[in-house]
Scaffold this motif. Structure first.
Motif, short mmCIF file in Angstrom:
data_model
loop_
_atom_site.label_atom_id
_atom_site.label_comp_id
_atom_site.label_asym_id
_atom_site.label_seq_id
_atom_site.Cartn_x
_atom_site.Cartn_y
_atom_site.Cartn_z
N LEU A 429 0.83 -1.21 0.00
CA LEU A 429 0.00 0.00 0.00
C LEU A 429 0.86 1.26 0.00
CD1 LEU A 429 -2.88 -1.01 2.44
CD2 LEU A 429 -2.98 -0.79 -0.05
N ALA A 430 1.93 1.24 0.80
CA ALA A 430 2.82 2.40 0.82
C ALA A 430 3.43 2.62 -0.56
CB ALA A 430 3.91 2.20 1.86
N GLY A 431 3.90 1.55 -1.19
CA GLY A 431 4.48 1.68 -2.52
C GLY A 431 3.46 2.12 -3.56
N THR A 432 2.22 1.59 -3.45
CA THR A 432 1.18 1.95 -4.41
C THR A 432 0.81 3.43 -4.29
OG1 THR A 432 0.29 -0.30 -4.34
CG2 THR A 432 -1.15 1.42 -5.19
N LEU A 433 0.75 3.92 -3.06
CA LEU A 433 0.43 5.34 -2.87
C LEU A 433 1.48 6.24 -3.52
CD1 LEU A 433 -0.83 5.33 0.84
CD2 LEU A 433 -2.18 5.82 -1.21
N VAL A 434 2.74 5.92 -3.30
CA VAL A 434 3.81 6.71 -3.91
C VAL A 434 3.76 6.58 -5.43
CG1 VAL A 434 6.30 7.02 -4.07
CG2 VAL A 434 5.25 6.55 -1.85
N GLY A 435 3.59 5.34 -5.91
CA GLY A 435 3.52 5.12 -7.35
C GLY A 435 2.33 5.81 -7.98
N ALA A 436 1.17 5.77 -7.29
CA ALA A 436 -0.01 6.44 -7.82
C ALA A 436 0.19 7.95 -7.89
CB ALA A 436 -1.23 6.10 -6.97
N LEU A 437 0.86 8.50 -6.88
CA LEU A 437 1.15 9.94 -6.91
C LEU A 437 2.02 10.29 -8.11
CD1 LEU A 437 1.01 12.73 -5.60
CD2 LEU A 437 3.00 12.08 -4.20
N ALA A 438 3.06 9.48 -8.34
CA ALA A 438 3.92 9.73 -9.50
C ALA A 438 3.17 9.55 -10.81
CB ALA A 438 5.12 8.79 -9.45
N ALA A 439 2.31 8.51 -10.86
CA ALA A 439 1.53 8.27 -12.08
C ALA A 439 0.53 9.40 -12.31
CB ALA A 439 0.81 6.94 -11.99
N GLY A 440 -0.10 9.88 -11.22
CA GLY A 440 -1.05 10.98 -11.36
C GLY A 440 -0.38 12.24 -11.88
N LEU A 441 0.80 12.55 -11.36
CA LEU A 441 1.54 13.71 -11.85
C LEU A 441 1.91 13.55 -13.32
CD1 LEU A 441 3.87 14.39 -8.79
CD2 LEU A 441 1.86 15.72 -9.51
N LEU A 442 2.31 12.32 -13.70
CA LEU A 442 2.65 12.06 -15.10
C LEU A 442 1.44 12.26 -15.99
CD1 LEU A 442 4.68 10.96 -17.26
CD2 LEU A 442 3.80 8.67 -16.70
N LEU A 443 0.29 11.68 -15.59
CA LEU A 443 -0.92 11.80 -16.40
C LEU A 443 -1.38 13.26 -16.50
CD1 LEU A 443 -2.79 8.69 -14.98
CD2 LEU A 443 -1.93 8.92 -17.30
N TYR A 444 -1.25 13.99 -15.43
CA TYR A 444 -1.66 15.40 -15.43
C TYR A 444 -0.74 16.25 -16.31
CZ TYR A 444 -2.86 20.06 -13.70
OH TYR A 444 -3.24 21.37 -13.60
N ALA A 445 0.56 15.95 -16.23
CA ALA A 445 1.53 16.77 -16.96
C ALA A 445 1.54 16.45 -18.44
CB ALA A 445 2.92 16.56 -16.38
N VAL A 446 1.44 15.17 -18.79
CA VAL A 446 1.57 14.76 -20.19
C VAL A 446 0.25 14.89 -20.93
CG1 VAL A 446 2.08 12.81 -21.70
CG2 VAL A 446 3.50 13.25 -19.70
#
Length: 694
Positions: A429-446
């Protein structure tokens, strides 16, 4: 475990596997998306290498893995077709998930390679059983799955392939060769001072817990059963030779008849080692059993003639006789296992029952033997089936976006104990939260630029598949979140809400997996290994007095076959529980119980129960008082075995050091039959003391 993951060979293998899987997934995904514009094909071409290359811990060399991967393709195609057909209804998909989940996990009865491929095959059904219900896309899914699977097999063969490790046969051949040298040295009285230590080190090298999973003879086939029995016989022979080397002797050279038999044992071991290397059985199977019987007849004859040697010599002869019997079992098992073909009935039938059984009968016995709540394989299958079925029901009822991630979380995060599952889930869960944050930023930026996601996907896969195995589940889940976000954004327009859906799905799957872990066998094999070991000791306890009664019978007699079958069945269940127990995290604060000593004790009893009545075929001349001593001692040891079983199961807490050594009462005549019983019973007492001390 972390230290093990970070060793140089582990790091190198993680990198090589990540390269192979990334290359196979990329080679299938990119051309199908951007060349043929087939999103369904590309999705399955992407997940097939991930499923069989990362999610499935298929053991073995590159060639072995490629064989298993290609062999899994027909089953994978059937599972995709089944999932596609059942996706029309949540109820049908849940029922199919329960059946598929149970069957694939229970397939571990076929050995480590079948067990290794099971998680990947589960994923194929999981991917296909979710809406939308689109049977018209089935051919695309099948083509994509076949493409990804074949590409992975090619990469396993050609791209940084794993070199083959020494096979179990070659390891066994080295151990048998060591036994041959030790037997020859014992015959000449020239054993080196470190002989016992070297023999035990060679024996430990055959322990299944120390072997790569791909090399363990764990399948239901005749050759696997025979090699497993040969390994157990080799370990017993090495231990007997070590004890013989340690035995205090006034004269280091054995008596002439024992020396002759030891030299024959050495010759048989040499021949057996050669058979293991060449794969062909030797041509003289009857030499050793004839020599064993002649040796015993000579001992009995000298006693009847009043020329029996002193008791110490008789005890040495008894030890030599016992190790010769182990050598016979070793040689015979190797002869059966070299080609795996059906063999004529072999005595003792109770030990070599599989030699003339059909393949169907061998499979039926393995399946029926594990179809019980006492089987850890059955427990794992039920736990997984319930977890995946419940996850599919929850995901379908709540209509979760990308609901298959819920099942993927159950599949990847579930462990055999509730405690280990909770530890894994917290990190995931800790890893997924961090990964989801990074993925969300990527999706928002790209935004909706597919070329950017295409550039991210391959490096993200390489990083996830490399760092995940090395640094744990948090890294794996975090980076895999980035992988799936990059992949799905190329198949359809996506927003930062894709990362949100990933968090919800993983959280839901984790909760389902935890609840199932708490409800179904939360202690894993820790409790089951206690029950199975206690059951094994209780199953072998009646064999001790039964063996003594058969030996002391005035007419040739044997131990009841039913008691032997029950003990053999209990031994198989205990071995499976012990294997899983060894794979689970251990509590370093507690002194570990020597469960392996229980397995060796059972083998000691089983071999003696089959051999002693055949060697000591008549109790003529045994004084009634000596016979009563043997029966009383056997009954006491059987009771002690039951008490030891209670201790194994946690029912007895009174400190206890085990039974005292067994010796023929002073004044009784030293006869071969009595000495053989004394040696066997004393060996059992020593085994029970070893268990008690742990």
């Amino acid at each position: 475990m972390a230290a093990d993951r970070r060793t140089a060979p582990a790091r190198a293998e993680a990198v090589r596997r990540a390269v192979r899987v990334t290359l196979a997934a990329s080679a299938g995904f990119y051309p199908l998306v951007y060349g043929l514009h087939q999103p369904q094909m590309s999705l399955y071409a992407l997940f097939a290498p991930v499923a069989l290359g990362i999610l499935s811990p298929i053991p073995g060399s590159g060639r072995q893995r490629a064989t298993v991967v290609l062999g899994s393709l027909p089953a994978g195609l059937c599972l995709v077709a089944l999932g596609t057909a059942l996706a029309a209804s949540t109820a049908a998909a849940v029922a199919g998930m329960v059946v598929v989940g149970f069957v694939l996990v229970f397939a571990a009865v076929a050995g480590p390679r079948a067990a290794g491929a099971a998680p990947g095959l589960q994923l194929f059904y999981i991917l296909a059983c979710f809406p939308p219900y689109a049977p018209e896309t089935l051919w695309q899914r099948l083509v994509g799955l076949a493409t990804g699977t074949v590409l992975l097999a090619l990469c396993e063969l050609l791209v940084l392939p794993v070199t083959g490790r020494p096979s179990y046969r070659s390891r066994l051949a080295l151990a048998v060769q060591e036994a041959a040298r030790a037997a020859a040295d014992a015959a000449d009285g020239t054993a080196p001072p470190d002989a016992a230590a070297r023999l035990r080190a060679s024996s430990n090298g055959l322990r299944l817990s120390r072997l790569p999973p791909a090399e363990r003879p764990a399948g239901p086939w005749r050759s696997a059963r025979a090699l497993s029995q040969a390994g157990a016989a080799a370990r017993r022979l090495l231990e007997q030779l070590a004890r013989l080397a340690e035995a205090p002797q006034r004269d280091p050279r054995p008596d002439p008849s024992s020396a002759v038999l030891l030299r024959l044992v050495a010759s048989v071991c040499d021949t057996t080692a050669a058979s293991l290397r060449s794969g062909r059985a030797d041509d003289e199977p009857a030499a050793l059993p004839r020599a064993i019987q002649d040796f015993q007849d000579a001992r009995v004859g000298r006693t009847a003639a009043g020329t029996a040697p002193r008791a110490s010599v008789l005890r040495c002869q008894s030890a030599v006789l016992a190790l010769a019997a182990s050598a016979y079992i070793l040689r015979t098992a190797v002869a059966v296992g070299t080609d795996g073909r059906r063999t004529a009935p072999i005595e003792p039938r109770e030990l070599f029952w599989y030699a003339d059984a059909s393949t169907a009968a061998l499979w039926a016995r393995r399946l029926a033997g594990n179809a019980t709540l006492r089987s850890v394989l059955f427990q794992n299958a039920v736990r997984t089936a319930i977890g995946l079925g419940a996850a599919r029901l929850v995901a379908g009822s709540l209509e979760l976006t990308h609901g298959f991630w819920v099942l993927l979380a159950v599949l990847t995060l579930g462990r055999t104990t509730a405690g280990e599952t909770w530890t894994t889930v917290r990190s995931a869960l800790a890893g997924t939260l961090v990964g989801a944050l990074a993925a969300g930023l990527l999706l928002y930026a790209v935004g909706r630029d597919p070329e950017a996601y295409a550039a991210v996907l391959a490096p993200a896969m390489l990083a996830a598949f490399t760092l995940g195995p090395l640094f744990g589940v948090a890294w794996a889940q975090g980076l895999f979140t980035l992988v799936v976000a990059s992949a799905f954004s190329q198949l359809a327009p996506a927003s930062w809400q894709l990362a949100e859906a990933r968090i919800v799905d993983v959280l839901t799957g984790s909760a389902v997996g935890l609840l199932c872990g708490l409800a179904a066998w939360p202690a894993g094999a820790r409790r089951e290994v206690r029950r199975s070991m206690a059951g094994l000791l209780r199953a072998t306890a009646p064999l001790t007095p039964a063996t003594v009664s058969a030996v002391l019978s005035e007419r040739p007699a044997t131990v009841p076959a039913e008691a032997t079958w029950h003990a053999l069945h209990s031994l198989r269940l205990a071995e499976a529980a012990y294997a899983q127990y060894r794979s689970e995290p251990q509590d370093d604060s507690r002194v570990p119980t020597d469960w392996h000593a229980v397995l060796l004790t059972a083998q000691h009893v089983l071999i003696g129960a089959q051999w002693l009545p055949r060697l000591d075929r008549s109790a003529t001349g045994i004084p009634p008082a000596a016979a009563d001593w043997a029966r009383t001692t056997a009954a006491r040891l059987a009771d002690t075995t039951d008490r030891t079983a209670d201790r194994c199961n946690g029912r007895a807490t009174v400190p206890w050091d085990g039974p005292p050594p067994v010796r023929i009462p002073a004044g009784d005549p030293a006869r071969p039959t009595l000495v053989d019983l004394e040696q066997w019973l004393n060996g059992l007492a020593e085994d029970l003391r070893r268990i008690a001390s742990s």
